[in-house]
Design a protein around this motif. Structure first.
Motif, PDB file in Angstrom:
ATOM      1  N   PRO A 159       0.869  11.152  -2.835  1.00 51.95           N
ATOM      2  CA  PRO A 159       1.731  12.254  -2.381  1.00 51.95           C
ATOM      3  C   PRO A 159       0.996  13.289  -1.528  1.00 51.95           C
ATOM      4  O   PRO A 159       1.568  13.852  -0.603  1.00 51.95           O
ATOM      5  CB  PRO A 159       2.243  12.872  -3.688  1.00 51.95           C
ATOM      6  CG  PRO A 159       2.150  11.772  -4.694  1.00 51.95           C
ATOM      7  CD  PRO A 159       0.982  10.931  -4.281  1.00 51.95           C
ATOM      8  N   ARG A 160      -0.281  13.557  -1.841  1.00 55.59           N
ATOM      9  CA  ARG A 160      -1.022  14.559  -1.068  1.00 55.59           C
ATOM     10  C   ARG A 160      -1.138  14.174   0.392  1.00 55.59           C
ATOM     11  O   ARG A 160      -1.196  15.026   1.268  1.00 55.59           O
ATOM     12  CB  ARG A 160      -2.394  14.815  -1.689  1.00 55.59           C
ATOM     13  CG  ARG A 160      -3.373  13.666  -1.557  1.00 55.59           C
ATOM     14  CD  ARG A 160      -4.684  13.983  -2.285  1.00 55.59           C
ATOM     15  NE  ARG A 160      -5.636  12.899  -2.207  1.00 55.59           N
ATOM     16  CZ  ARG A 160      -5.621  11.802  -2.953  1.00 55.59           C
ATOM     17  NH1 ARG A 160      -4.675  11.655  -3.879  1.00 55.59           N
ATOM     18  NH2 ARG A 160      -6.533  10.863  -2.806  1.00 55.59           N
ATOM     19  N   MET A 161      -1.156  12.873   0.686  1.00 61.36           N
ATOM     20  CA  MET A 161      -1.248  12.419   2.068  1.00 61.36           C
ATOM     21  C   MET A 161       0.060  12.677   2.812  1.00 61.36           C
ATOM     22  O   MET A 161       0.055  13.003   3.995  1.00 61.36           O
ATOM     23  CB  MET A 161      -1.629  10.938   2.125  1.00 61.36           C
ATOM     24  CG  MET A 161      -2.987  10.647   1.509  1.00 61.36           C
ATOM     25  SD  MET A 161      -4.326  11.601   2.244  1.00 61.36           S
ATOM     26  CE  MET A 161      -4.349  10.902   3.865  1.00 61.36           C
ATOM     27  N   HIS A 162       1.160  12.540   2.133  1.00 64.17           N
ATOM     28  CA  HIS A 162       2.463  12.849   2.737  1.00 64.17           C
ATOM     29  C   HIS A 162       2.571  14.355   3.033  1.00 64.17           C
ATOM     30  O   HIS A 162       3.045  14.748   4.098  1.00 64.17           O
ATOM     31  CB  HIS A 162       3.615  12.405   1.823  1.00 64.17           C
ATOM     32  CG  HIS A 162       3.717  10.923   1.675  1.00 64.17           C
ATOM     33  ND1 HIS A 162       4.278  10.119   2.632  1.00 64.17           N
ATOM     34  CD2 HIS A 162       3.300  10.102   0.681  1.00 64.17           C
ATOM     35  CE1 HIS A 162       4.225   8.856   2.241  1.00 64.17           C
ATOM     36  NE2 HIS A 162       3.626   8.817   1.059  1.00 64.17           N
ATOM     37  N   VAL A 163       2.108  15.163   2.085  1.00 62.71           N
ATOM     38  CA  VAL A 163       2.133  16.619   2.277  1.00 62.71           C
ATOM     39  C   VAL A 163       1.219  16.990   3.438  1.00 62.71           C
ATOM     40  O   VAL A 163       1.582  17.817   4.287  1.00 62.71           O
ATOM     41  CB  VAL A 163       1.715  17.346   0.981  1.00 62.71           C
ATOM     42  CG1 VAL A 163       1.576  18.847   1.214  1.00 62.71           C
ATOM     43  CG2 VAL A 163       2.705  17.068  -0.137  1.00 62.71           C
ATOM     44  N   LEU A 164       0.042  16.375   3.506  1.00 63.24           N
ATOM     45  CA  LEU A 164      -0.883  16.643   4.605  1.00 63.24           C
ATOM     46  C   LEU A 164      -0.250  16.285   5.945  1.00 63.24           C
ATOM     47  O   LEU A 164      -0.342  17.048   6.913  1.00 63.24           O
ATOM     48  CB  LEU A 164      -2.187  15.874   4.402  1.00 63.24           C
ATOM     49  CG  LEU A 164      -3.254  16.048   5.479  1.00 63.24           C
ATOM     50  CD1 LEU A 164      -3.685  17.501   5.599  1.00 63.24           C
ATOM     51  CD2 LEU A 164      -4.448  15.147   5.184  1.00 63.24           C
ATOM     52  N   GLY A 165       0.417  15.156   6.007  1.00 67.41           N
ATOM     53  CA  GLY A 165       1.090  14.749   7.241  1.00 67.41           C
ATOM     54  C   GLY A 165       2.158  15.745   7.661  1.00 67.41           C
ATOM     55  O   GLY A 165       2.267  16.100   8.835  1.00 67.41           O
ATOM     56  N   PHE A 177       0.836  -1.189   0.000  1.00 68.58           N
ATOM     57  CA  PHE A 177       0.000   0.000   0.000  1.00 68.58           C
ATOM     58  C   PHE A 177       0.877   1.247   0.000  1.00 68.58           C
ATOM     59  O   PHE A 177       1.755   1.404   0.834  1.00 68.58           O
ATOM     60  CB  PHE A 177      -0.920   0.000   1.231  1.00 68.58           C
ATOM     61  CG  PHE A 177      -1.939   1.087   1.212  1.00 68.58           C
ATOM     62  CD1 PHE A 177      -3.050   0.988   0.407  1.00 68.58           C
ATOM     63  CD2 PHE A 177      -1.772   2.221   1.986  1.00 68.58           C
ATOM     64  CE1 PHE A 177      -3.989   1.987   0.374  1.00 68.58           C
ATOM     65  CE2 PHE A 177      -2.703   3.228   1.965  1.00 68.58           C
ATOM     66  CZ  PHE A 177      -3.817   3.116   1.152  1.00 68.58           C
ATOM     67  N   ILE A 178       0.636   2.116  -0.949  1.00 71.78           N
ATOM     68  CA  ILE A 178       1.406   3.344  -1.066  1.00 71.78           C
ATOM     69  C   ILE A 178       0.443   4.519  -0.954  1.00 71.78           C
ATOM     70  O   ILE A 178      -0.553   4.588  -1.667  1.00 71.78           O
ATOM     71  CB  ILE A 178       2.158   3.410  -2.409  1.00 71.78           C
ATOM     72  CG1 ILE A 178       3.146   2.250  -2.498  1.00 71.78           C
ATOM     73  CG2 ILE A 178       2.852   4.756  -2.578  1.00 71.78           C
ATOM     74  CD1 ILE A 178       3.825   2.123  -3.840  1.00 71.78           C
ATOM     75  N   LEU A 179       0.761   5.437  -0.049  1.00 71.74           N
ATOM     76  CA  LEU A 179      -0.061   6.632   0.111  1.00 71.74           C
ATOM     77  C   LEU A 179       0.193   7.597  -1.036  1.00 71.74           C
ATOM     78  O   LEU A 179       1.331   7.751  -1.483  1.00 71.74           O
ATOM     79  CB  LEU A 179       0.251   7.333   1.424  1.00 71.74           C
ATOM     80  CG  LEU A 179      -0.210   6.638   2.696  1.00 71.74           C
ATOM     81  CD1 LEU A 179       0.323   7.382   3.919  1.00 71.74           C
ATOM     82  CD2 LEU A 179      -1.722   6.565   2.747  1.00 71.74           C
TER      83      LEU A 179
END
Length: 111
Positions: free
Chosen positions: A11-17, A7-9
């Motif tokens: 990129p927007r989820m990484h930025v949100l984090g 499962f790969i998140l």
């Protein structure tokens, strides 16, 4: 190998984090802040009523921000830009700070 291992998140989820990390740091600091009860309170029931009303309003706007801005505007939006993510997190932080300020106001009451 399970599917969860692959499962790969997006990129927007990484930025949100990354954008939420300082919000969490500030929230933790705000909750640990030592507040001295210095405001004399004579009508505690009126104070409680006012603050509960204010906290309810702040909570509702925070919930709306989570449901609409964060969930729909960022998490469900595959085309969201990084700048928009940071803008939404800034709005979220502003609403969270209002709730935290109400919490601190209650702690300052000397009854």
């Amino acid at each position: 190998m399970d599917d969860i291992d692959n499962f790969i998140l997006p990129p927007r989820m990484h930025v949100l984090g990354e954008a939420l990390r300082p919000v969490l740091t500030d929230l933790e600091a705000g909750l640990k802040k030592y507040i001295v009860a210095t405001v004399p309170t004579h009508d505690i029931f009126a104070v409680i009523q006012r603050h509960l009303y204010s906290i309810r309003g702040a909570s509702n706007t925070l919930i709306d921000c989570c449901n609409n801005d964060l969930m729909i505007g960022v998490i469900a939006n595959e085309n969201v830009q990084d700048a928009e993510i940071y803008r939404v997190v800034w709005i979220f932080k502003t609403k969270l700070n209002r709730l935290l300020a109400d919490y601190h106001d209650v702690l300052m009451m000397d009854v």
